[in-house]
Enzyme design. Structure first.
Site, PDB file in Angstrom:
ATOM      1  N   GLY A  62       0.617   6.460 -11.784  1.00 57.46           N
ATOM      2  CA  GLY A  62       0.171   7.283 -10.668  1.00 57.46           C
ATOM      3  C   GLY A  62       0.693   8.708 -10.747  1.00 57.46           C
ATOM      4  O   GLY A  62       0.625   9.369 -11.782  1.00 57.46           O
ATOM      5  N   TYR A  63       1.265   9.167  -9.636  1.00 61.91           N
ATOM      6  CA  TYR A  63       1.747  10.543  -9.530  1.00 61.91           C
ATOM      7  C   TYR A  63       3.207  10.698  -9.960  1.00 61.91           C
ATOM      8  O   TYR A  63       3.796  11.771  -9.769  1.00 61.91           O
ATOM      9  CB  TYR A  63       1.592  11.023  -8.076  1.00 61.91           C
ATOM     10  CG  TYR A  63       0.164  11.018  -7.582  1.00 61.91           C
ATOM     11  CD1 TYR A  63      -0.700  12.065  -7.865  1.00 61.91           C
ATOM     12  CD2 TYR A  63      -0.327   9.940  -6.831  1.00 61.91           C
ATOM     13  CE1 TYR A  63      -2.014  12.057  -7.400  1.00 61.91           C
ATOM     14  CE2 TYR A  63      -1.633   9.921  -6.369  1.00 61.91           C
ATOM     15  CZ  TYR A  63      -2.469  10.981  -6.661  1.00 61.91           C
ATOM     16  OH  TYR A  63      -3.769  10.972  -6.211  1.00 61.91           O
ATOM     17  N   ASP A  64       3.783   9.657 -10.540  1.00 58.63           N
ATOM     18  CA  ASP A  64       5.200   9.690 -10.911  1.00 58.63           C
ATOM     19  C   ASP A  64       5.610  10.909 -11.738  1.00 58.63           C
ATOM     20  O   ASP A  64       6.681  11.478 -11.496  1.00 58.63           O
ATOM     21  CB  ASP A  64       5.585   8.412 -11.658  1.00 58.63           C
ATOM     22  CG  ASP A  64       5.722   7.208 -10.739  1.00 58.63           C
ATOM     23  OD1 ASP A  64       5.623   7.379  -9.513  1.00 58.63           O
ATOM     24  OD2 ASP A  64       5.935   6.095 -11.259  1.00 58.63           O
ATOM     25  N   ASP A  91       0.882  -1.165   0.000  1.00 55.99           N
ATOM     26  CA  ASP A  91       0.000   0.000   0.000  1.00 55.99           C
ATOM     27  C   ASP A  91       0.917   1.210   0.000  1.00 55.99           C
ATOM     28  O   ASP A  91       1.851   1.297   0.808  1.00 55.99           O
ATOM     29  CB  ASP A  91      -0.928   0.034   1.223  1.00 55.99           C
ATOM     30  CG  ASP A  91      -2.070   1.021   0.987  1.00 55.99           C
ATOM     31  OD1 ASP A  91      -2.801   0.854  -0.012  1.00 55.99           O
ATOM     32  OD2 ASP A  91      -2.210   1.982   1.766  1.00 55.99           O
TER      33      ASP A  91
END
Length: 224
Positions: A176-178, A89
Protein backbone atom coordinates in the site's frame (compact mmCIF):
# COMPACT_ATOMS: atom_id res chain seq x y z
CA UNK A 1 -28.92 -7.48 16.13
CA UNK A 2 -25.22 -7.52 16.96
CA UNK A 3 -23.99 -6.36 20.32
CA UNK A 4 -20.71 -4.45 20.30
CA UNK A 5 -18.23 -4.28 23.14
CA UNK A 6 -18.92 -0.55 23.54
CA UNK A 7 -22.62 -1.21 24.10
CA UNK A 8 -21.91 -3.87 26.72
CA UNK A 9 -19.40 -1.69 28.54
CA UNK A 10 -22.35 0.33 29.86
CA UNK A 11 -23.80 -2.83 31.38
CA UNK A 12 -21.49 -3.98 34.16
CA UNK A 13 -23.39 -7.27 34.52
CA UNK A 14 -22.50 -8.32 30.97
CA UNK A 15 -19.23 -10.10 30.12
CA UNK A 16 -16.46 -7.75 29.04
CA UNK A 17 -15.54 -9.57 25.86
CA UNK A 18 -16.26 -12.80 24.07
CA UNK A 19 -13.12 -14.89 23.79
CA UNK A 20 -11.74 -16.55 20.67
CA UNK A 21 -12.02 -20.31 21.17
CA UNK A 22 -11.32 -21.80 17.75
CA UNK A 23 -10.00 -21.20 14.27
CA UNK A 24 -10.72 -17.97 12.42
CA UNK A 25 -11.47 -16.95 8.88
CA UNK A 26 -9.53 -13.83 7.96
CA UNK A 27 -11.97 -11.74 5.96
CA UNK A 28 -9.63 -10.29 3.35
CA UNK A 29 -8.58 -10.91 -0.23
CA UNK A 30 -5.56 -8.61 0.10
CA UNK A 31 -2.36 -10.74 0.17
CA UNK A 32 -0.31 -8.14 2.05
CA UNK A 33 -2.95 -7.61 4.70
CA UNK A 34 -3.50 -11.37 5.00
CA UNK A 35 0.21 -11.98 5.67
CA UNK A 36 0.31 -9.33 8.40
CA UNK A 37 -2.86 -10.57 10.08
CA UNK A 38 -1.58 -14.16 10.10
CA UNK A 39 1.69 -13.00 11.64
CA UNK A 40 -0.18 -11.16 14.38
CA UNK A 41 -2.18 -14.30 15.24
CA UNK A 42 0.77 -16.72 15.06
CA UNK A 43 2.16 -16.20 18.61
CA UNK A 44 -1.27 -17.08 20.02
CA UNK A 45 -1.51 -20.38 18.16
CA UNK A 46 -4.71 -19.34 16.38
CA UNK A 47 -5.39 -21.30 13.21
CA UNK A 48 -6.64 -19.13 10.37
CA UNK A 49 -7.89 -19.56 6.83
CA UNK A 50 -8.50 -16.70 4.42
CA UNK A 51 -11.78 -15.72 2.82
CA UNK A 52 -10.16 -16.32 -0.56
CA UNK A 53 -9.17 -19.86 0.43
CA UNK A 54 -12.82 -20.55 1.30
CA UNK A 55 -13.98 -18.94 -1.97
CA UNK A 56 -16.00 -16.38 -0.06
CA UNK A 57 -17.00 -13.32 -2.09
CA UNK A 58 -15.52 -9.95 -1.20
CA UNK A 59 -18.37 -7.80 0.15
CA UNK A 60 -18.78 -4.26 -1.10
CA UNK A 61 -17.11 -1.78 1.24
CA UNK A 62 -19.77 0.91 1.25
CA UNK A 63 -19.42 2.15 4.84
CA UNK A 64 -18.52 5.75 5.62
CA UNK A 65 -16.11 4.72 8.40
CA UNK A 66 -13.33 2.16 8.79
CA UNK A 67 -15.22 0.55 11.66
CA UNK A 68 -18.39 0.12 9.60
CA UNK A 69 -16.48 -1.53 6.75
CA UNK A 70 -14.58 -3.86 9.08
CA UNK A 71 -17.82 -4.88 10.78
CA UNK A 72 -19.53 -5.57 7.46
CA UNK A 73 -16.65 -7.71 6.21
CA UNK A 74 -16.39 -9.67 9.45
CA UNK A 75 -20.09 -10.40 9.79
CA UNK A 76 -20.41 -11.36 6.11
CA UNK A 77 -17.52 -13.84 6.42
CA UNK A 78 -18.69 -15.25 9.77
CA UNK A 79 -22.21 -15.93 8.51
CA UNK A 80 -21.02 -17.39 5.19
CA UNK A 81 -18.31 -19.60 6.72
CA UNK A 82 -20.12 -20.52 9.94
CA UNK A 83 -17.05 -19.67 12.00
CA UNK A 84 -15.52 -16.70 13.79
CA UNK A 85 -14.21 -14.08 11.39
CA UNK A 86 -11.43 -11.50 11.76
CA UNK A 87 -11.56 -8.40 9.55
CA UNK A 88 -9.59 -5.21 9.15
CA UNK A 89 -10.42 -2.01 7.37
CA UNK A 90 -7.60 0.45 7.23
CA UNK A 91 -6.28 3.35 5.26
CA UNK A 92 -4.34 6.56 5.05
CA UNK A 93 -5.77 9.93 6.07
CA UNK A 94 -3.82 12.96 4.80
CA UNK A 95 -4.34 16.22 6.68
CA UNK A 96 -3.72 18.45 3.63
CA UNK A 97 -6.36 16.50 1.70
CA UNK A 98 -9.04 16.80 4.34
CA UNK A 99 -8.55 13.22 5.51
CA UNK A 100 -8.56 11.67 2.04
CA UNK A 101 -8.16 9.05 0.77
CA UNK A 102 -9.45 7.62 4.06
CA UNK A 103 -11.93 4.78 3.59
CA UNK A 104 -11.29 5.06 -0.16
CA UNK A 105 -7.57 4.28 0.22
CA UNK A 106 -7.76 1.01 -1.71
CA UNK A 107 -9.98 2.51 -4.42
CA UNK A 108 -7.44 5.24 -5.16
CA UNK A 109 -5.15 2.42 -6.30
CA UNK A 110 -7.72 1.24 -8.85
CA UNK A 111 -8.91 -2.26 -9.63
CA UNK A 112 -5.35 -3.31 -10.42
CA UNK A 113 -4.21 -2.19 -6.93
CA UNK A 114 -1.50 0.07 -8.36
CA UNK A 115 -0.31 1.83 -5.22
CA UNK A 116 2.62 3.43 -7.01
CA UNK A 117 0.04 5.36 -9.02
CA UNK A 118 -2.00 6.06 -5.90
CA UNK A 119 1.04 7.51 -4.13
CA UNK A 120 1.76 9.69 -7.15
CA UNK A 121 -1.84 10.92 -7.05
CA UNK A 122 -1.52 11.86 -3.39
CA UNK A 123 1.75 13.67 -4.06
CA UNK A 124 0.20 15.54 -6.99
CA UNK A 125 -2.78 16.67 -4.92
CA UNK A 126 -0.56 17.75 -2.05
CA UNK A 127 1.64 19.83 -4.35
CA UNK A 128 -1.44 21.46 -5.82
CA UNK A 129 -2.28 22.57 -2.28
CA UNK A 130 1.24 23.81 -1.61
CA UNK A 131 2.00 21.03 0.89
CA UNK A 132 5.77 20.96 0.52
CA UNK A 133 7.16 21.47 4.04
CA UNK A 134 7.10 18.48 6.43
CA UNK A 135 4.64 20.28 8.73
CA UNK A 136 2.18 20.49 5.84
CA UNK A 137 2.56 16.80 4.96
CA UNK A 138 1.11 15.24 8.11
CA UNK A 139 -0.93 12.06 7.83
CA UNK A 140 -2.01 9.08 9.86
CA UNK A 141 -2.80 5.44 9.21
CA UNK A 142 -5.98 4.06 10.78
CA UNK A 143 -6.91 0.44 11.42
CA UNK A 144 -10.30 -0.85 12.57
CA UNK A 145 -10.37 -4.53 13.55
CA UNK A 146 -13.52 -6.54 14.03
CA UNK A 147 -14.17 -10.04 15.29
CA UNK A 148 -17.57 -11.44 14.36
CA UNK A 149 -19.32 -14.69 15.18
CA UNK A 150 -22.00 -16.49 13.12
CA UNK A 151 -24.65 -15.14 15.52
CA UNK A 152 -23.52 -11.60 14.44
CA UNK A 153 -21.98 -10.77 17.79
CA UNK A 154 -19.02 -8.44 17.28
CA UNK A 155 -15.98 -7.14 19.14
CA UNK A 156 -14.34 -4.00 17.70
CA UNK A 157 -10.98 -2.31 18.20
CA UNK A 158 -9.21 0.54 16.43
CA UNK A 159 -5.95 2.47 16.54
CA UNK A 160 -3.87 4.89 14.50
CA UNK A 161 -0.32 6.07 14.01
CA UNK A 162 0.78 9.56 12.97
CA UNK A 163 3.59 10.45 10.64
CA UNK A 164 4.79 12.50 7.69
CA UNK A 165 4.54 11.73 3.99
CA UNK A 166 7.84 11.79 2.13
CA UNK A 167 8.68 12.00 -1.55
CA UNK A 168 9.99 10.05 -3.34
CA UNK A 169 8.79 6.86 -1.64
CA UNK A 170 11.44 4.70 0.00
CA UNK A 171 11.60 0.94 0.48
CA UNK A 172 9.95 -2.13 -1.00
CA UNK A 173 8.72 -3.80 2.18
CA UNK A 174 5.13 -3.70 3.36
CA UNK A 175 2.36 -2.79 0.95
CA UNK A 176 0.00 0.00 0.00
CA UNK A 177 1.18 3.47 1.00
CA UNK A 178 3.93 2.18 3.30
CA UNK A 179 6.87 3.52 1.23
CA UNK A 180 5.78 7.15 1.59
CA UNK A 181 4.83 7.02 5.28
CA UNK A 182 7.47 8.02 7.83
CA UNK A 183 6.13 7.30 11.33
CA UNK A 184 6.86 9.88 14.02
CA UNK A 185 10.14 9.26 15.81
CA UNK A 186 11.63 7.03 13.10
CA UNK A 187 14.14 7.60 10.29
CA UNK A 188 12.79 4.83 8.06
CA UNK A 189 9.46 4.53 6.29
CA UNK A 190 7.15 1.58 6.78
CA UNK A 191 8.35 0.51 3.34
CA UNK A 192 11.90 0.21 4.66
CA UNK A 193 10.98 -1.84 7.73
CA UNK A 194 10.60 -5.58 8.02
CA UNK A 195 7.12 -6.69 9.04
CA UNK A 196 8.46 -7.54 12.49
CA UNK A 197 9.81 -3.99 12.88
CA UNK A 198 6.61 -2.50 11.53
CA UNK A 199 4.50 -4.49 13.98
CA UNK A 200 6.75 -3.59 16.93
CA UNK A 201 5.05 -6.19 19.10
CA UNK A 202 6.12 -7.25 22.61
CA UNK A 203 8.65 -8.01 23.90
CA UNK A 204 10.51 -5.79 21.43
CA UNK A 205 7.93 -3.00 21.52
CA UNK A 206 4.41 -1.97 22.44
CA UNK A 207 2.94 -1.87 18.94
CA UNK A 208 4.14 0.43 16.17
CA UNK A 209 1.83 0.14 13.18
CA UNK A 210 -1.83 1.07 13.33
CA UNK A 211 -2.82 -2.57 12.78
CA UNK A 212 -0.46 -3.86 15.48
CA UNK A 213 -1.74 -1.29 17.97
CA UNK A 214 -5.34 -2.27 17.32
CA UNK A 215 -4.41 -5.96 17.51
CA UNK A 216 -2.82 -5.54 20.94
CA UNK A 217 -6.16 -4.18 22.19
CA UNK A 218 -7.93 -7.17 20.62
CA UNK A 219 -5.44 -9.65 22.08
CA UNK A 220 -5.77 -8.22 25.58
CA UNK A 221 -9.56 -8.41 25.42
CA UNK A 222 -10.21 -11.59 23.47
CA UNK A 223 -7.07 -13.73 23.63
CA UNK A 224 -5.87 -13.20 27.22
Amino acid sequence: MSESSSARAANSSAPICRKITGPLVIATHNPGKLAEMRELLLPYGIEAVSAAELDLPAPEESGSTFRANARHKAISAAVAAGMTAFADDSGLAVDALGGAPGVLSARWAGEDRNFSRAMELIEQKMRERGAHAPAARRAHFVSALCLAWPDRHVEEFDASIAGTLIWPPRGEQGFGYDPMFLPDGYARTFGEMTRQEKHGLPPAGRGLSHRARAFLKLAEACLA
